[in-house]
Motif scaffolding. Structure first.
Motif, PDB file in Angstrom:
ATOM      1  N   TYR A   1      -3.973   1.321 -15.860  1.00 48.10           N
ATOM      2  CA  TYR A   1      -3.418   1.524 -14.528  1.00 48.10           C
ATOM      3  C   TYR A   1      -2.819   2.916 -14.397  1.00 48.10           C
ATOM      4  N   ALA A   2      -2.899   3.440 -13.206  1.00 45.60           N
ATOM      5  CA  ALA A   2      -2.156   4.649 -12.903  1.00 45.60           C
ATOM      6  C   ALA A   2      -0.668   4.317 -12.913  1.00 45.60           C
ATOM      7  N   ASP A   3       0.152   5.267 -13.302  1.00 44.69           N
ATOM      8  CA  ASP A   3       1.589   5.034 -13.364  1.00 44.69           C
ATOM      9  C   ASP A   3       2.157   4.609 -12.012  1.00 44.69           C
ATOM     10  N   SER A   4       1.573   5.117 -10.945  1.00 49.49           N
ATOM     11  CA  SER A   4       2.094   4.847  -9.605  1.00 49.49           C
ATOM     12  C   SER A   4       1.921   3.391  -9.173  1.00 49.49           C
ATOM     13  N   VAL A   5       1.033   2.650  -9.841  1.00 48.69           N
ATOM     14  CA  VAL A   5       0.782   1.268  -9.443  1.00 48.69           C
ATOM     15  C   VAL A   5       1.111   0.270 -10.557  1.00 48.69           C
ATOM     16  N   LYS A   6       1.431   0.766 -11.718  1.00 52.30           N
ATOM     17  CA  LYS A   6       1.694  -0.114 -12.856  1.00 52.30           C
ATOM     18  C   LYS A   6       2.850  -1.047 -12.535  1.00 52.30           C
ATOM     19  N   GLY A   7       2.633  -2.328 -12.831  1.00 53.54           N
ATOM     20  CA  GLY A   7       3.663  -3.327 -12.549  1.00 53.54           C
ATOM     21  C   GLY A   7       3.567  -3.927 -11.161  1.00 53.54           C
ATOM     22  N   ARG A   8       2.777  -3.302 -10.290  1.00 48.83           N
ATOM     23  CA  ARG A   8       2.611  -3.815  -8.914  1.00 48.83           C
ATOM     24  C   ARG A   8       1.181  -4.293  -8.657  1.00 48.83           C
ATOM     25  N   PHE A   9       0.219  -3.633  -9.251  1.00 46.43           N
ATOM     26  CA  PHE A   9      -1.194  -3.971  -9.046  1.00 46.43           C
ATOM     27  C   PHE A   9      -1.753  -4.633 -10.299  1.00 46.43           C
ATOM     28  N   THR A  10      -2.718  -5.531 -10.098  1.00 45.65           N
ATOM     29  CA  THR A  10      -3.405  -6.173 -11.212  1.00 45.65           C
ATOM     30  C   THR A  10      -4.901  -6.163 -10.955  1.00 45.65           C
TER      31      THR A  10
END
Length: 124
Positions: A60-69
């Motif tokens: 994942y890109a850092d900008s979406v990590k933890g929010r996108f799967t």
């Protein structure tokens, strides 16, 4: 050829969720690593997430990590992107892409096949 068709985009308020789908036809999608990219107006296409051909490893890109799967169902030849806690800066056209082989790439130029894109708009 691996025709790809995205769906699931739309307009959502900040903090909301969307799930994008990417249906692959033709050759089995399990032969390809898959990725999601996005492009906002006036900006370059950027990496969002990617998944190995068998689904075992994701990135994942850092900008979406933890929010996108990112996930895939090879039996259905379908790739998914679950997007939670959406922010206005996530607004973009989202593209799915396929790269021949097992391993994925963060560089969009390594992907041979692309969908037509689906618009995601997040309002503040």
């Amino acid at each position: 050829q691996v025709p790809l068709v995205e769906s699931g985009g739309g307009l959502v308020q900040a903090g909301g969720s969307l799930r994008l789908s990417c249906a692959a036809s033709g050759r089995t999608s399990s032969s390809y690593a898959m990725g999601w990219f996005r492009q906002a107006p006036g900006k370059e296409r950027e990496f969002v997430a990617a998944i190995k051909s068998n689904g075992g490893i994701t990135d994942y890109a850092d900008s979406v990590k933890g929010r996108f799967t990112i996930s895939r169902d090879n039996a259905k030849n379908t790739l998914y992107l679950q997007m939670n806690s959406l922010k206005p800066e996530d607004t973009a056209i989202y593209y799915c892409a396929a790269a021949s082989g097992i391993y994925y790439f963060r560089n969009w130029s390594q992907y041979s096949y692309w969908g037509q894109g689906t618009q995601v708009t997040v309002s503040s």
